[in-house]
Design a protein around this motif. Structure first.
Motif, PDB file in Angstrom:
ATOM      1  N   ASP A   1       1.039  -1.777  -0.002  1.00  0.00           N
ATOM      2  CA  ASP A   1       0.373  -0.014  -0.215  1.00  0.00           C
ATOM      3  C   ASP A   1       1.108   1.178  -0.655  1.00  0.00           C
ATOM      4  O   ASP A   1       0.638   2.162  -0.854  1.00  0.00           O
ATOM      5  CB  ASP A   1      -1.147   0.144   1.556  1.00  0.00           C
ATOM      6  CG  ASP A   1      -0.337  -0.452   2.738  1.00  0.00           C
ATOM      7  OD1 ASP A   1       1.158  -0.839   2.584  1.00  0.00           O
ATOM      8  OD2 ASP A   1      -0.756   0.068   3.402  1.00  0.00           O
ATOM      9  N   ILE A   2       2.206   1.519   0.909  1.00  0.00           N
ATOM     10  CA  ILE A   2       3.293   2.351   0.928  1.00  0.00           C
ATOM     11  C   ILE A   2       3.311   2.726  -0.678  1.00  0.00           C
ATOM     12  O   ILE A   2       3.394   3.838  -0.910  1.00  0.00           O
ATOM     13  CB  ILE A   2       3.805   2.179   1.790  1.00  0.00           C
ATOM     14  CG1 ILE A   2       3.311   2.511   3.523  1.00  0.00           C
ATOM     15  CG2 ILE A   2       4.989   3.347   1.556  1.00  0.00           C
ATOM     16  CD1 ILE A   2       3.544   2.261   4.664  1.00  0.00           C
TER      17      ILE A   2
ATOM     18  N   ALA B   1       1.211   4.353  -3.077  1.00  0.00           N
ATOM     19  CA  ALA B   1       0.432   5.195  -2.561  1.00  0.00           C
ATOM     20  C   ALA B   1       1.604   6.224  -3.104  1.00  0.00           C
ATOM     21  O   ALA B   1       2.237   7.767  -3.202  1.00  0.00           O
ATOM     22  CB  ALA B   1       0.243   5.615  -0.948  1.00  0.00           C
TER      23      ALA B   1
ATOM     24  N   GLN C   1       4.685   8.883  -4.418  1.00  0.00           N
ATOM     25  CA  GLN C   1       4.303   9.544  -6.140  1.00  0.00           C
ATOM     26  C   GLN C   1       6.251   9.973  -6.180  1.00  0.00           C
ATOM     27  O   GLN C   1       6.471  10.758  -5.205  1.00  0.00           O
ATOM     28  CB  GLN C   1       3.926  10.608  -5.360  1.00  0.00           C
ATOM     29  CG  GLN C   1       1.754  10.526  -5.231  1.00  0.00           C
ATOM     30  CD  GLN C   1       1.021  11.172  -5.158  1.00  0.00           C
ATOM     31  OE1 GLN C   1       1.613  13.137  -5.295  1.00  0.00           O
ATOM     32  NE2 GLN C   1      -0.145  11.507  -5.050  1.00  0.00           N
TER      33      GLN C   1
ATOM     34  N   GLN D   1       3.299  15.853  -3.385  1.00  0.00           N
ATOM     35  CA  GLN D   1       3.291  14.928  -1.720  1.00  0.00           C
ATOM     36  C   GLN D   1       4.791  15.144  -0.707  1.00  0.00           C
ATOM     37  O   GLN D   1       5.620  14.849  -0.930  1.00  0.00           O
ATOM     38  CB  GLN D   1       3.536  13.412  -2.508  1.00  0.00           C
ATOM     39  CG  GLN D   1       2.558  12.251  -2.275  1.00  0.00           C
ATOM     40  CD  GLN D   1       3.094  10.814  -1.983  1.00  0.00           C
ATOM     41  OE1 GLN D   1       4.153  10.650  -2.579  1.00  0.00           O
ATOM     42  NE2 GLN D   1       2.290  10.148  -1.637  1.00  0.00           N
TER      43      GLN D   1
ATOM     44  N   ALA E   1      -4.276  10.875   2.752  1.00  0.00           N
ATOM     45  CA  ALA E   1      -3.567  10.701   2.087  1.00  0.00           C
ATOM     46  C   ALA E   1      -4.290  10.113   0.261  1.00  0.00           C
ATOM     47  O   ALA E   1      -5.471  10.360   0.141  1.00  0.00           O
ATOM     48  CB  ALA E   1      -3.897   9.156   2.527  1.00  0.00           C
ATOM     49  N   PRO E   2      -3.886  10.405  -0.624  1.00  0.00           N
ATOM     50  CA  PRO E   2      -1.822   9.914  -0.880  1.00  0.00           C
ATOM     51  C   PRO E   2      -1.469  11.408  -0.665  1.00  0.00           C
ATOM     52  O   PRO E   2       0.254  11.379  -0.575  1.00  0.00           O
ATOM     53  CB  PRO E   2      -1.950   9.217  -1.455  1.00  0.00           C
ATOM     54  CG  PRO E   2      -2.471   9.414  -3.177  1.00  0.00           C
ATOM     55  CD  PRO E   2      -3.504  10.389  -2.136  1.00  0.00           C
TER      56      PRO E   2
ATOM     57  N   LEU F   1       0.958  11.190   3.025  1.00  0.00           N
ATOM     58  CA  LEU F   1       1.097   9.715   3.753  1.00  0.00           C
ATOM     59  C   LEU F   1       1.447  10.078   5.110  1.00  0.00           C
ATOM     60  O   LEU F   1       2.559   9.906   4.737  1.00  0.00           O
ATOM     61  CB  LEU F   1       2.067   9.752   2.177  1.00  0.00           C
ATOM     62  CG  LEU F   1       1.955   7.804   2.722  1.00  0.00           C
ATOM     63  CD1 LEU F   1       1.183   7.028   2.282  1.00  0.00           C
ATOM     64  CD2 LEU F   1       3.642   7.023   0.927  1.00  0.00           C
TER      65      LEU F   1
END
Length: 759
Positions: free
Chosen positions: A568-569, A572, A574, A609, A633-634, A637
């Motif tokens: 998931d990280i 997410a 960028q 981000q 999020a994202p 984050l």
């Protein structure tokens, strides 16, 4: 240079003369030994730093011996005062003090050879004097008086001659010499100690020269042959007859030597019961022995019995230590013998056998005589142990101080552990085939996981009990050739002493225990302190300066290798993200959270981000919590508490910029090569600035400059005149405020953010 070479040559020649005299005279001449040792001691301290550099007290046998000598000095002075008898008693144990000096001088193989050859020559000369004694009454009286020391020396030398010739192309001449020495003990000397040692060492010699299949049979046969040969000796026969038919003592006026020994043992047992706990004092033995003898026999006994009624020692070194020094003295003496025997077990086999036999022979002899108290026997043993220990060390480590295993002691916080990586890399380059392990506090070694330069890790609690400390000590005991102590604390230096015979360590500029640490270290680095001008990475790396040929080494901080991120990280994250690390472990290093809020808002407004990092600890969560409401999020984050250091490296390597305070993650970010903006308050950047990746070692941050940029690191400081104070904040404690950090506004940081991102 020519003068220095000449001086070294003269010094070496004088040492050789002293060692030759010591070796030759040790078996039989107190005066010769005294003159030779005086010359050696003077040379060992000329110049004074020579002995300090060798640090012979690092050898456990020498360290325990010095401890025993120190105890003898204290016990004697406390119980007898600074009297002539006390000083004489202390002087009788001088070999404990002289042994480390001789050990340091014998680090050179040529000097060891001179000592041993001279020793064997002296033993042969003594044996010849034994056989010539009947022709000269004075010589005969001298030999009879020293029959115990002569038998002990000749028996041990006979064994050493055989063993040192075992693997030579022509061993028979040496075996003939050894047989002559042993024959002299059995047939020419009236001393039971030497005769017993000849029998024991002869059987050991047969055992060591036999193959495994016939070892037991050959040893038994050898024992029978030696006993049969001894039985034909008139001196052995008379001693045996005397032992079996000794007089009982008491009021008898004619008492044999064996009977006297029995009476001395009777008195010693009574004294041990009375003084065995605290000790009577080494200088008081004659007095307490006479008092006890009078109590036992009621009235003084005249004639032959005076030999045990008025004795200066119990003719048993174990009782001498117990009665003179109590249980502590006896324990230290036994520990001294045990340390030497343990060194024999750890030594290469050829040397270990010789050292072990010498220790066993001395231990057996101490049952019948006070060998450490006696001048010739004590100095003979001291010379052999120092020589064989020096040879064992040279064989094990090589005369060039070859290092096969290294322990790095990094018992500090996470950032300090990371900053040991330049030292670890330098050690790996210096000893590419060595085993390099690191010991640190539990939870701090994550910065080093999967480091290719490291073979193993030891984790220890920051606060450990006695059981944990004992377990760690047993796991580390002399497991390494070299320990590099990067922490100036007492505990770290104690671990270094436990782990390795050679140590280099950092000590504070001032401290009550500094003198002890300096004595125990081969190489000392004085910490520059918070106001110093040497960066800690260079300071730590200088620990191996004595082993390096080059004058300087590039000091790269090595980040742990990256590891795959959670799915998931990874999804997410960028491109072009800015990593912001808001928490500091201590409030005095904390850039205000309100300033971080303004900074994060601005970064988000720039379309960047923002990735928030930190640990799962309560303090980190408290610092991060106000930032979590700034965006969903994202775009914002939060990965705090979800990544290990290897995964954090993966995030940093994909980021466009990192912003953080004076904390360990800032050092980690700098090592990855990502552009870093570090916000510093009272800390001196010359000592603690994040070390730029692939930086020139000659570049260094200045003490007080508003903006500094070296490599990938931009460092910001306040313009307050006190910066950097080097203290723990304005109130000088870890929970203190730091006005200099408050004075660095978010606009100043944003200005540098735009410049870095524009690049």
């Amino acid at each position: 240079m020519k003068d220095r070479i000449t001086q070294t040559g003269v010094w070496h020649a004088c040492v050789v003369v002293g060692l030759a005299g010591l070796g030759f005279f040790t078996p039989f001449s107190s005066a010769g030994v005294a003159f030779a040792l005086a010359l050696i001691v003077v040379l060992a301290f000329w110049p004074a730093r020579r002995l300090w550099r060798e640090a012979p007290w690092n050898e456990p046998v020498m360290a325990v011996g010095l401890g025993l000598f120190a105890y003898i000095v204290i016990q004697t002075l406390v119980t007898g005062g600074n009297s002539a008898s006390s000083r004489q008693a202390i002087s009788q144990y001088q070999e404990l003090l002289l042994a480390p000096i001789l050990y340091s001088v014998l680090r050179d193989a040529r000097r060891r050879q001179v000592l041993m050859l001279s020793l064997f020559a002296g033993a042969v000369a003594l044996a010849l004097m034994v056989w010539a004694a009947p022709l000269h009454p004075e010589l005969q009286a001298m030999i009879f008086k020293r029959r115990i020391s002569a038998g002990f020396a000749l028996a041990v030398c006979a064994f050493l001659v055989v063993m040192r010739a075992k693997d030579t192309p022509q061993p028979w001449p040496a075996r003939v010499v050894a047989a002559f020495l042993a024959f002299t003990v059995l047939f020419g000397l009236d001393g039971r100690t030497g005769q017993l040692l000849v029998i024991v060492l002869a059987v050991l010699t047969v055992w060591l020269h036999s193959t495994r299949r016939v070892r037991w049979v050959a040893s038994l046969a050898g024992l029978l042959v030696v006993l049969a040969l001894a039985w034909t000796s008139g001196t052995v026969g008379s001693r045996m007859k005397e032992t079996l038919s000794m007089s009982p003592g008491g009021d008898e006026t004619v008492v044999t030597s064996t009977g006297i020994r029995v009476e001395l043992m009777r008195v010693a047992l009574a004294l041990a019961q009375r003084y065995g706990v605290a000790g009577a004092g080494y200088g008081n033995y004659t007095q307490v022995h006479a008092q006890m003898a009078d109590e036992i026999y009621r009235t003084p006994v005249e004639g032959a019995n005076v030999n045990w009624m008025r004795s200066t020692n119990p003719h048993n070194e174990y009782f001498m230590q117990l009665i003179g020094g109590g249980i502590v003295g006896a324990a230290l003496f036994i520990a001294w013998l045990a340390a030497a025997f343990r060194a024999a077990l750890r030594a290469p086999p050829a040397i270990g056998v010789q050292l072990g036999a010498v220790v066993v022979a001395f231990a057996i002899g101490c049952l019948f005589n006070s060998l450490l108290l006696d001048f010739i026997e004590g100095h003979f043993y001291m010379a052999l142990v120092a020589c064989l220990l020096a040879q064992a060390r040279a064989t094990r480590h090589g005369d060039t101080d070859e290092v096969r295993s290294v322990l790095i002691i990094a018992t500090r916080q996470i950032g300090d552990v990371l900053l040991t990586t330049p030292l670890i890399r330098a050690a790996r380059r210096r000893w590419p085939d060595a085993r390099i392990d690191v010991i640190g506090f539990a939870g701090t070694l994550g910065m080093l996981r999967n480091n290719a330069d490291i073979n193993g890790y030891f984790e220890t609690p920051a606060k450990s009990g006695w059981r944990d400390a004992r377990s760690l000590a047993s796991r580390l005991w002399r497991r390494y050739d070299l320990a590099l102590v990067t922490d100036p604390g007492d505990r770290a230096h104690l671990l270094g002493w436990i782990a390795a015979p050679q140590r280099a360590g950092i000590v504070p500029a001032a401290g009550r225990s500094n003198w002890v640490k300096r004595v125990l270290l081969r190489h000392t680095v004085v910490a520059a302190g918070d106001q110093g001008t040497v960066h800690v990475t260079a300071e730590k790396q200088s620990l191996i300066a004595p082993w390096l040929d080059e004058s300087s080494v590039r000091a790269d901080v090595i980040a742990p290798p990256p590891r795959d991120l959670p799915g998931d990280i990874a999804a997410a994250l960028q491109p072009g993200a800015v990593v912001v690390h808001a928490p500091s472990m201590w409030p005095y290093k904390q850039w205000p959270v309100a300033h971080f809020e303004e900074l994060v808002k601005a970064l988000l407004a720039m379309g960047r981000q923002v990735v928030l990092t930190g640990s799962a600890g309560a303090r980190d969560k408290e610092c991060i919590a106000p930032l979590l409401t700034l965006a969903p999020a994202p775009q914002l984050l939060d990965v705090s508490g979800q990544l290990d250091f290897n995964q954090l490296v993966a995030v940093l390597q994909r980021a466009a910029l990192y912003i953080g305070p004076d904390t360990s993650v800032s050092h980690l970010a700098a090592a990855t090569g990502v552009p870093v903006i570090a916000i510093f308050g009272p800390t001196n950047p010359m000592r603690w600035a994040p070390w730029p990746a692939k930086s020139n070692a000659s570049e260094i941050f200045e003490r007080s400059t508003l903006v500094q940029r070296i490599g990938n690191v931009t460092l910001l400081q306040s313009d307050l005149p006190c910066v950097p104070c080097g203290k723990a904040g304005c109130e000088d404690h870890r929970q203190s405020r730091s006005d200099c950090l408050v004075a660095i506004g978010p606009d100043r940081v944003l200005e540098q953010v735009r410049l870095v991102l524009a690049r």
